[in-house]
Design an enzyme around this catalytic site. Structure first.
Site, PDB file in Angstrom:
ATOM      1  N   GLN A  11       0.836  -1.198   0.000  1.00 17.97           N
ATOM      2  CA  GLN A  11       0.000   0.000   0.000  1.00 17.97           C
ATOM      3  C   GLN A  11       0.873   1.251   0.000  1.00 17.97           C
ATOM      4  O   GLN A  11       1.841   1.345   0.752  1.00 17.97           O
ATOM      5  CB  GLN A  11      -0.902  -0.027   1.236  1.00 17.97           C
ATOM      6  N   SER A  87       4.726  -5.650   3.244  1.00 19.14           N
ATOM      7  CA  SER A  87       3.381  -5.711   3.828  1.00 19.14           C
ATOM      8  C   SER A  87       2.424  -6.451   2.897  1.00 19.14           C
ATOM      9  O   SER A  87       2.597  -7.653   2.675  1.00 19.14           O
ATOM     10  CB  SER A  87       2.890  -4.296   4.145  1.00 19.14           C
ATOM     11  N   LEU A  88       1.453  -5.777   2.306  1.00 22.55           N
ATOM     12  CA  LEU A  88       0.539  -6.428   1.363  1.00 22.55           C
ATOM     13  C   LEU A  88       1.295  -7.168   0.269  1.00 22.55           C
ATOM     14  O   LEU A  88       0.868  -8.243  -0.190  1.00 22.55           O
ATOM     15  CB  LEU A  88      -0.388  -5.361   0.761  1.00 22.55           C
ATOM     16  N   ARG A 112      -8.333  -9.314   4.466  1.00 19.49           N
ATOM     17  CA  ARG A 112      -7.339  -8.485   5.159  1.00 19.49           C
ATOM     18  C   ARG A 112      -7.645  -7.003   4.960  1.00 19.49           C
ATOM     19  O   ARG A 112      -7.621  -6.218   5.917  1.00 19.49           O
ATOM     20  CB  ARG A 112      -5.941  -8.819   4.628  1.00 19.49           C
ATOM     21  N   HIS A 187       0.250  -2.497  11.502  1.00 16.08           N
ATOM     22  CA  HIS A 187       1.505  -3.100  11.933  1.00 16.08           C
ATOM     23  C   HIS A 187       1.880  -2.699  13.363  1.00 16.08           C
ATOM     24  O   HIS A 187       3.039  -2.436  13.678  1.00 16.08           O
ATOM     25  CB  HIS A 187       2.644  -2.775  10.956  1.00 16.08           C
ATOM     26  N   GLN A 237       2.017 -10.845  10.947  1.00 14.14           N
ATOM     27  CA  GLN A 237       2.377  -9.656  10.170  1.00 14.14           C
ATOM     28  C   GLN A 237       1.534  -8.424  10.480  1.00 14.14           C
ATOM     29  O   GLN A 237       2.032  -7.301  10.515  1.00 14.14           O
ATOM     30  CB  GLN A 237       2.297  -9.984   8.674  1.00 14.14           C
TER      31      GLN A 237
END
Length: 293
Positions: A11, A87-88, A112, A187, A237
């Site tokens: 993102q 991340s993603l 998610r 996060h 995560q």
């Protein structure tokens, strides 16, 4: 043979118009994605930046575009020695490594993104140009804030309650402090409720062993192919930092020679350049760039 790693953006790498040149080559995946999501990736990519930047739209869009580009690369005979994602982007990496199929990955990304978009009660701020020891000391002495994205030596994102994030910004001298337009404290431990719900989704999903090594956000110094381990790491995560700077250091230490960013934008190659300048860098965000490789 050059030792390659494919890196997949997360993102923040989205851009209006992304993926439109993939309409024909990726038509099957775009059609499948519309069935799963209930909306069109290509139509959403042509809206304004504010709409595209909403978590529930950004994450699936980036995943679909990255997976199509990865497929085209593979059809040309390209193959990485390892994969990783920010991340993603880790979901795109797992798809590229054969851990799950396209639809399974997109179902995970959909759940998610919805859970993260519904999160509230937190804030995130990007910090650029700071004294790291001062920053780490301030975070250690302040409750409810975490170094969420350790992107490079001089670029990080902090995440936590609005009060705690504001306190760090006031304590630590930086060149720039940029509040991020996000719904929650991604996060960080403040995502625990969303993470617990998502863990149930992950638990019901079959993860195959990877065909190549995967470097995870939460364990950057331990590349693995074990499907169960990779699933466990995804469970962590959502509430754990993205340790991208350490991933870059690991790539250099392990002798990787080239990083290919597969997906929208050039954010990750820029970060790799700062931390691991020995790696050659390639961006693949369009069909034309794939053909050029």
């Amino acid at each position: 043979m050059t030792k390659n790693v494919w890196i997949f953006p997360g993102q923040g790498s989205q851009a209006v118009g992304m993926g439109l040149d993939l309409a024909e080559v990726g038509k099957d995946k775009f059609a499948k994605a519309e069935q799963i999501l209930g909306w069109s990736i290509l139509e959403k990519a042509q809206t304004d930046a504010a709409e595209l930047s909403k978590t529930q739209f950004t994450q699936p869009s980036l995943y679909v575009i990255s997976t199509i580009l990865a497929d085209v690369l593979k059809s040309k005979g390209a193959k990485p020695d390892a994969v990783t994602g920010h991340s993603l982007g880790e979901y795109s990496a797992l798809y590229a490594a054969g851990v799950f199929d396209f639809a399974t990955g997109l179902e995970l990304v959909k759940q998610r993104s919805l859970l993260m978009s519904e999160a509230s009660g937190g804030a995130m701020t990007a910090l650029i140009g700071f004294d790291r020891s001062q920053l780490e000391a301030a975070i250690a002495q302040t409750e409810n804030v975490i170094l969420a994205n350790d992107n490079s030596a001089d670029q990080v994102v902090i995440s936590g309650t609005e009060t705690a994030v504001k306190s760090i910004v006031e304590q630590v001298k930086t060149k720039r402090a940029i509040p991020l337009a996000v719904s929650g404290a991604f996060h960080s431990p403040l995502m625990a409720d969303a993470a617990a719900k998502f863990a149930q989704v992950l638990e019901q999903t079959i993860f195959n062993d990877a065909e190549i090594h995967v470097i995870s956000n939460v364990e950057p110094n331990d590349a693995t192919t074990a499907g169960q381990v990779l699933r466990d790491r995804l469970t962590q995560q959502m509430t754990s930092p993205v340790r991208w700077r350490e991933i870059c250091l690991y790539l250099a230490e392990q002798g990787y020679e080239r990083a290919i960013e597969v997906g929208s934008g050039k954010v990750l190659t820029g970060l790799v350049k700062r931390t691991a300048p020995s790696l050659a860098l390639v961006n693949v965000s369009t069909l034309e760039q794939v053909i050029a490789i």
